[in-house]
Scaffold this motif. Sequence first.
Motif, short mmCIF file in Angstrom:
data_model
loop_
_atom_site.label_atom_id
_atom_site.label_comp_id
_atom_site.label_asym_id
_atom_site.label_seq_id
_atom_site.Cartn_x
_atom_site.Cartn_y
_atom_site.Cartn_z
N CYS A 75 22.33 18.91 31.43
CA CYS A 75 20.92 18.66 30.21
C CYS A 75 20.92 18.31 29.10
N PRO A 76 20.33 17.19 28.50
CA PRO A 76 20.06 17.16 27.31
C PRO A 76 19.62 18.22 26.20
N ASN A 77 20.41 18.25 24.66
CA ASN A 77 20.05 19.28 23.96
C ASN A 77 18.62 19.15 23.69
N VAL A 78 17.84 19.83 22.34
CA VAL A 78 16.56 20.10 22.22
C VAL A 78 16.36 18.69 21.50
N SER A 79 17.55 17.90 20.34
CA SER A 79 17.01 17.10 19.97
C SER A 79 17.32 15.31 20.67
N GLN A 80 18.16 15.39 21.94
CA GLN A 80 17.89 14.53 23.02
C GLN A 80 16.69 14.59 24.09
N ILE A 81 15.85 15.44 23.94
CA ILE A 81 14.96 16.06 24.89
C ILE A 81 14.09 14.77 24.22
N LYS A 82 13.78 15.12 22.65
CA LYS A 82 12.84 15.53 21.66
C LYS A 82 12.95 13.80 22.19
N ARG A 83 13.92 13.00 21.68
CA ARG A 83 14.06 11.59 21.25
C ARG A 83 13.88 10.59 22.71
N LEU A 84 14.05 12.15 24.18
CA LEU A 84 13.48 11.27 25.30
C LEU A 84 11.74 10.85 25.46
N LEU A 85 11.05 11.70 25.04
CA LEU A 85 9.97 12.36 25.29
C LEU A 85 9.73 11.14 24.58
N LEU A 86 9.48 10.74 23.37
CA LEU A 86 9.39 10.15 22.64
C LEU A 86 9.07 8.46 23.25
N MET A 87 10.87 8.13 23.59
CA MET A 87 10.96 6.83 24.16
C MET A 87 10.39 6.72 25.67
N SER A 88 9.65 8.14 26.43
CA SER A 88 8.76 7.57 27.63
C SER A 88 7.58 7.28 27.22
N LEU A 89 7.49 7.41 25.96
CA LEU A 89 6.18 7.06 25.85
C LEU A 89 6.39 5.31 26.03
N GLY A 90 6.84 4.19 25.71
CA GLY A 90 7.05 3.04 25.87
C GLY A 90 7.21 3.29 27.26
N VAL A 91 9.17 3.36 28.39
CA VAL A 91 9.18 2.79 28.94
C VAL A 91 8.50 3.30 30.31
N VAL A 92 7.65 5.05 30.14
CA VAL A 92 7.55 5.50 31.21
C VAL A 92 5.95 5.55 31.37
N TYR A 93 5.02 4.97 30.51
CA TYR A 93 4.08 5.34 30.56
C TYR A 93 3.72 3.92 30.06
N GLY A 94 3.45 3.69 28.67
CA GLY A 94 3.31 2.59 27.86
C GLY A 94 3.25 1.72 28.08
N PHE A 95 4.43 1.15 28.84
CA PHE A 95 4.76 -0.32 29.36
C PHE A 95 4.30 -0.36 30.92
N PRO A 96 5.08 0.50 30.94
CA PRO A 96 3.90 -0.19 33.32
C PRO A 96 2.37 -0.56 33.19
#
Length: 307
Positions: A75-96
């Motif tokens: 499981c990613p650490n807290v810092s990585q989870i935060k950045r993964l969620l920020l990343m998902s704004l673009g590649v999981v929701y925004g772009f699709p």
Amino acid sequence: MSQMKPVSQLQLRPAASVEVEAYLLGAMSVAAFALTLPCAKILAGHLSAMQIGLFRSMLAALAALPILYFTRSACPNVSQIKRLLLMSLGVVYGFPILTAVGMQHVPVGHGGAVLAALPLATAIFGTLITKDRPPLLFWLASIAGFVAVAVFAAIRSDMGGGIYLGDLALLGAVVLAGYGYAQGGALSKEMKGWEVMCWALVLNLPVLLPLALLNFNVADFSGFGAVQWGALAFLAFVNSLLAFFSWNRALALGGIQRISQLQFLQPFFTYSYSIILMGETFDPLALFICIAVITFVVVSKRALVKR
């Protein structure tokens, strides 16, 4: 006595070998990403933009879940989870979602002209995130590559008549995807490339699943044939999942700014697909501009090497 730091397998490999792998993985990913707009266009007459975006991400997240489970991914650490969620704004929701909106209003070729800005967006966000400062020659070559691709796509799609509503959606997709790609590339230096995308999807599954169910209607799939199902499956399992395994790995190995320049070739992959799959006529201008773009990519690469 001070303890010696362990040497990774990557550090033991020749630099040329690492670079070749980065470019091969990057080119393979771009070839897959080039089918995003055609597939979204196929689905545009059957599903809403929200449905296309949510369904492709939700299906990808469901596929990523067993991958993480059976590989026993940490499981990613807290810092990585935060950045993964920020990343998902673009590649999981925004772009699709926003590319699907764009394909409901503009032709595929026109959309390619707008998405030509994606390499620049990725390089800019990569610079902001990693604090790496490319030289002026890199930016000049990147802008020249963007102009060449935009001119080609504009000619191919007979652009004109001002700004389309779909352009605004595609510009939003460019900004969000550029940020997501750069964030994913930075994270892939700490995690495996495939883990980055899998965790980004799975962390959003509690949101994606209910939203997808709320937007699900059996009647919307009544006109689906093999082509429509194939387009949705490709968007979900290749473009939203597998292609990111190789893309994140490529960004981590070769550097966000350098590998992002391969996206300038994306419209030419799309154009090649239109010739092979749809029987469109070959245009010599495409070959000429493609050679020019490759030249700009080489110049940008050398600019980064000579720093």
